[in-house]
Design a protein around this motif. Structure first.
Motif, PDB file in Angstrom:
ATOM      1  N   ARG A 160       0.776  -1.156  -0.109  1.00 51.87           N
ATOM      2  CA  ARG A 160       0.018  -0.031   0.022  1.00 51.87           C
ATOM      3  C   ARG A 160       1.045   1.194  -0.006  1.00 51.87           C
ATOM      4  O   ARG A 160       1.776   1.316   0.909  1.00 51.87           O
ATOM      5  N   LEU A 161       0.432   2.314  -0.784  1.00 48.70           N
ATOM      6  CA  LEU A 161       1.207   3.601  -1.004  1.00 48.70           C
ATOM      7  C   LEU A 161       0.245   4.480  -0.165  1.00 48.70           C
ATOM      8  O   LEU A 161      -0.927   4.387  -0.564  1.00 48.70           O
ATOM      9  N   VAL A 162       0.756   5.283   0.595  1.00 50.08           N
ATOM     10  CA  VAL A 162      -0.152   6.095   1.341  1.00 50.08           C
ATOM     11  C   VAL A 162       0.431   7.743   1.011  1.00 50.08           C
ATOM     12  O   VAL A 162       1.606   7.606   1.229  1.00 50.08           O
ATOM     13  N   PHE A 163      -0.436   8.598   0.433  1.00 49.29           N
ATOM     14  CA  PHE A 163      -0.002   9.908   0.167  1.00 49.29           C
ATOM     15  C   PHE A 163      -0.603  10.939   1.314  1.00 49.29           C
ATOM     16  O   PHE A 163      -1.856  10.771   1.424  1.00 49.29           O
ATOM     17  N   GLU A 212      -1.339  13.634  -1.421  1.00 48.08           N
ATOM     18  CA  GLU A 212      -2.929  13.105  -1.567  1.00 48.08           C
ATOM     19  C   GLU A 212      -3.534  13.702  -2.920  1.00 48.08           C
ATOM     20  O   GLU A 212      -4.182  13.146  -3.506  1.00 48.08           O
ATOM     21  N   ARG A 253      -6.061  10.484  -4.440  1.00 47.98           N
ATOM     22  CA  ARG A 253      -6.498   9.624  -3.505  1.00 47.98           C
ATOM     23  C   ARG A 253      -5.407   9.558  -2.368  1.00 47.98           C
ATOM     24  O   ARG A 253      -4.276   9.890  -2.486  1.00 47.98           O
ATOM     25  N   PRO A 254      -6.087   8.818  -1.294  1.00 55.74           N
ATOM     26  CA  PRO A 254      -5.274   8.969  -0.082  1.00 55.74           C
ATOM     27  C   PRO A 254      -4.259   7.788  -0.126  1.00 55.74           C
ATOM     28  O   PRO A 254      -3.269   7.742   0.614  1.00 55.74           O
ATOM     29  N   PHE A 255      -4.357   6.694  -0.819  1.00 59.66           N
ATOM     30  CA  PHE A 255      -3.669   5.488  -0.842  1.00 59.66           C
ATOM     31  C   PHE A 255      -3.790   4.683  -2.001  1.00 59.66           C
ATOM     32  O   PHE A 255      -4.884   5.178  -2.853  1.00 59.66           O
ATOM     33  N   GLN A 256      -3.019   3.925  -2.611  1.00 61.15           N
ATOM     34  CA  GLN A 256      -3.205   2.995  -3.608  1.00 61.15           C
ATOM     35  C   GLN A 256      -2.299   1.759  -3.473  1.00 61.15           C
ATOM     36  O   GLN A 256      -1.414   1.741  -2.900  1.00 61.15           O
ATOM     37  N   ASP A 257      -3.138   0.691  -3.565  1.00 61.17           N
ATOM     38  CA  ASP A 257      -2.571  -0.749  -3.301  1.00 61.17           C
ATOM     39  C   ASP A 257      -2.072  -1.227  -4.699  1.00 61.17           C
ATOM     40  O   ASP A 257      -2.471  -0.786  -5.717  1.00 61.17           O
ATOM     41  N   GLU A 293       3.856  -1.493   3.672  1.00 62.91           N
ATOM     42  CA  GLU A 293       2.873   0.118   3.839  1.00 62.91           C
ATOM     43  C   GLU A 293       4.213   1.253   3.581  1.00 62.91           C
ATOM     44  O   GLU A 293       4.769   1.138   4.321  1.00 62.91           O
ATOM     45  N   ALA A 329       4.633   5.207   2.957  1.00 65.37           N
ATOM     46  CA  ALA A 329       3.876   6.517   3.416  1.00 65.37           C
ATOM     47  C   ALA A 329       4.732   7.365   2.865  1.00 65.37           C
ATOM     48  O   ALA A 329       6.124   7.362   2.977  1.00 65.37           O
TER      49      ALA A 329
END
Length: 86
Positions: free
Chosen positions: A4-7, A12, A17-21, A76, A78
């Motif tokens: 999971r990439l978290v922005f 963002e 979007r807040p995240f991308q798998d 994950e 971030a």
């Protein structure tokens, strides 16, 4: 289980979007992650996260050297932009 990439923050907004798998499959290095971001999101986002002021955290721990990153399924990652405000 995908990685999971978290922005966070302005990243963002760039990602939309807040995240991308992503399915890492084989472990990904920093260049692979930047290439994936450029292809799947935008060159602007890839360039932004590559900047020296953006920090990254892998599974909650800051990564001091982006070039040493190894991202595997289930991880994950971030992206932490510089904080401003007052």
């Amino acid at each position: 289980m995908p990685a999971r990439l978290v922005f966070l923050g302005r990243l963002e907004e760039l990602a939309g979007r807040p995240f991308q798998d992503i399915a890492a499959g084989a472990p990904l290095d920093w260049a692979d992650v930047l290439g994936w971001l450029a292809d799947a999101c935008s060159d602007q986002l890839s360039e932004a996260v590559a900047g020296e002021k953006v920090r990254i955290a892998l599974n909650g721990a800051l990564v001091p050297d982006k070039q040493a990153l190894v991202l595997a399924d289930g991880d994950e990652l971030a992206f932490l932009p510089p904080v401003s405000g007052g």
